[in-house]
Write a protein that holds these residues in place. Structure first.
Motif, PDB file in Angstrom:
ATOM      1  N   TRP A   1       1.603  16.908  -6.833  1.00 48.71           N
ATOM      2  CA  TRP A   1       2.520  16.584  -5.717  1.00 48.71           C
ATOM      3  C   TRP A   1       3.133  15.108  -5.483  1.00 48.71           C
ATOM      4  CZ3 TRP A   1       3.870  20.200  -2.290  1.00 48.71           C
ATOM      5  CH2 TRP A   1       3.356  21.416  -2.362  1.00 48.71           C
TER       6      TRP A   1
ATOM      7  N   CYS B   1       6.971  14.522  -4.862  1.00 52.75           N
ATOM      8  CA  CYS B   1       7.485  13.545  -3.655  1.00 52.75           C
ATOM      9  C   CYS B   1       8.067  12.474  -4.226  1.00 52.75           C
ATOM     10  CB  CYS B   1       5.946  13.094  -2.788  1.00 52.75           C
ATOM     11  SG  CYS B   1       5.147  14.330  -2.031  1.00 52.75           S
TER      12      CYS B   1
ATOM     13  N   LYS C   1      12.158  11.589  -2.833  1.00 54.28           N
ATOM     14  CA  LYS C   1      12.357  10.481  -2.248  1.00 54.28           C
ATOM     15  C   LYS C   1      13.499   9.585  -3.016  1.00 54.28           C
ATOM     16  CE  LYS C   1       8.072   9.731   0.252  1.00 54.28           C
ATOM     17  NZ  LYS C   1       6.615   8.959   0.148  1.00 54.28           N
TER      18      LYS C   1
ATOM     19  N   GLN D   1      14.378  14.426   0.581  1.00 54.19           N
ATOM     20  CA  GLN D   1      13.270  14.715   1.664  1.00 54.19           C
ATOM     21  C   GLN D   1      13.799  14.240   3.024  1.00 54.19           C
ATOM     22  OE1 GLN D   1       9.410  13.066   0.572  1.00 54.19           O
ATOM     23  NE2 GLN D   1       8.514  13.314   2.804  1.00 54.19           N
TER      24      GLN D   1
ATOM     25  N   THR E   1      12.144  19.130   5.554  1.00 56.75           N
ATOM     26  CA  THR E   1      11.660  19.696   4.405  1.00 56.75           C
ATOM     27  C   THR E   1      10.303  20.417   4.724  1.00 56.75           C
ATOM     28  OG1 THR E   1      12.413  17.611   3.128  1.00 56.75           O
ATOM     29  CG2 THR E   1      10.412  18.835   2.277  1.00 56.75           C
TER      30      THR E   1
ATOM     31  N   TRP F   1       6.820  22.615   3.049  1.00 57.48           N
ATOM     32  CA  TRP F   1       6.050  22.296   1.777  1.00 57.48           C
ATOM     33  C   TRP F   1       5.483  23.570   1.328  1.00 57.48           C
ATOM     34  CZ3 TRP F   1       6.951  17.835  -0.529  1.00 57.48           C
ATOM     35  CH2 TRP F   1       7.540  16.964   0.411  1.00 57.48           C
TER      36      TRP F   1
ATOM     37  N   ALA G   1       8.806  22.296  -2.575  1.00 57.72           N
ATOM     38  CA  ALA G   1       9.552  21.682  -1.373  1.00 57.72           C
ATOM     39  C   ALA G   1      10.760  22.219  -1.378  1.00 57.72           C
ATOM     40  CB  ALA G   1       9.658  20.092  -1.473  1.00 57.72           C
TER      41      ALA G   1
END
Length: 283
Positions: A163, A167, A171, A176, A180, A182, A204
């Protein structure tokens, strides 16, 4: 150079795993898949085995046999229909392969399967499990960025790492936003698949289709009709929830990915809310 090569290999492995997953009903050979990935047979075979710790033929056989068990649990199919979905020319050849893998025939295996079904389980059990009555939704296509995690479902270290990488990618690429969403996709049943081989995609939503990049893959959740169950409770209870749902929805399932959406997260599992999307037929 070595890092760039590994980066490209991760991308290719994502592609071939996704291809196999969606083409188990077709003939899949080493030569054909190597050509599909634009690689030599020798190099493709070595790459696949080094990343998955299985030969290609062993991996495909395992995926077919485990998929067959899922169909035995969740579909009412004839042996011939099941054989065709698993890429076998005849019911006899499929039965032989199934018995070689599990030690019993598909029919005998199916007779051992038991469920808590709506017919045998008090209706209040749905609430006891943490589920509410489903709503039926028609969803539009969704573009997804994912990272594949292989190992025991919910394993803290690998999940935090996976995860975290997803992420970081979002970014870094400004993907994001407040919009967004999940998701998680579990491809295996840990009561059948060895825990160390279970596949989970941490996902995502993204606004548009992305280009795969190293360990980050891309897929599209196709539009369609879904029974959407809201589950409240610890993620450790999701397997029980799925088992109940599949037995309940057995008569109207369609061939598409099931997935879960993480609506809220809390340190208190009782406050965690997850939506479970089960693809169902239009009728």
């Amino acid at each position: 150079m070595k890092e760039e090569t590994t980066y490209g290999h991760q991308e290719l492995i994502n592609q071939v795993i996704d291809y196999i997953h969606t083409h188990l009903h077709k003939a899949l050979t080493l030569e054909m898949l190597a050509a599909e990935m634009h690689m030599s047979v020798y190099h493709f075979h070595r790459l696949f085995k080094s990343h998955l710790q299985e030969t290609l033929s062993a991996y495909i056989t395992r995926q077919r046999m485990e998929r067959a068990v899922m169909y035995l649990q969740t579909r009412d199919l004839s042996l011939q229909e099941l054989s065709e979905k698993m890429g076998y020319d005849t019911a006899q050849s499929f039965s032989k392969a199934f018995k070689r893998y599990f030690g019993v025939s598909p029919v005998a295996f199916g007779n051992t399967l038991t469920f808590n079904t709506p017919e045998t389980t008090p209706i209040e059990d749905i609430a006891f499990i943490g589920l509410g009555e489903p709503e039926v939704l028609l969803i539009s296509p969704m573009y997804i960025a994912y990272i594949r995690i292989i190992g025991p479902y919910g394993e803290k270290e690998s999940y935090e790492l996976g995860w975290g990488k997803l992420c970081g990618f979002l970014k870094e690429n400004k993907l994001q936003s407040k919009a967004t969403r999940w998701f998680g996709i579990s491809f295996d049943n840990p009561t059948i698949t060895k825990k160390k081989q279970c596949r989970f995609y941490a996902c995502a939503s993204v606004a548009q289709r992305i280009k795969p990049s190293g360990a980050i893959g891309a897929l599209t959740i196709e539009s369609g009709k879904y029974a959407v169950y809201t589950y409240k409770g610890s993620y450790s209870g999701l397997l029980r929830a799925y088992t109940y749902i599949y037995s309940r929805e057995k008569g109207r399932l369609r061939n598409a990915l099931s997935f879960e959406e993480y609506v809220t997260w809390s340190d208190n599992p009782a406050k965690q809310i997850t939506k479970i999307y089960i693809p169902i037929q239009k009728k």
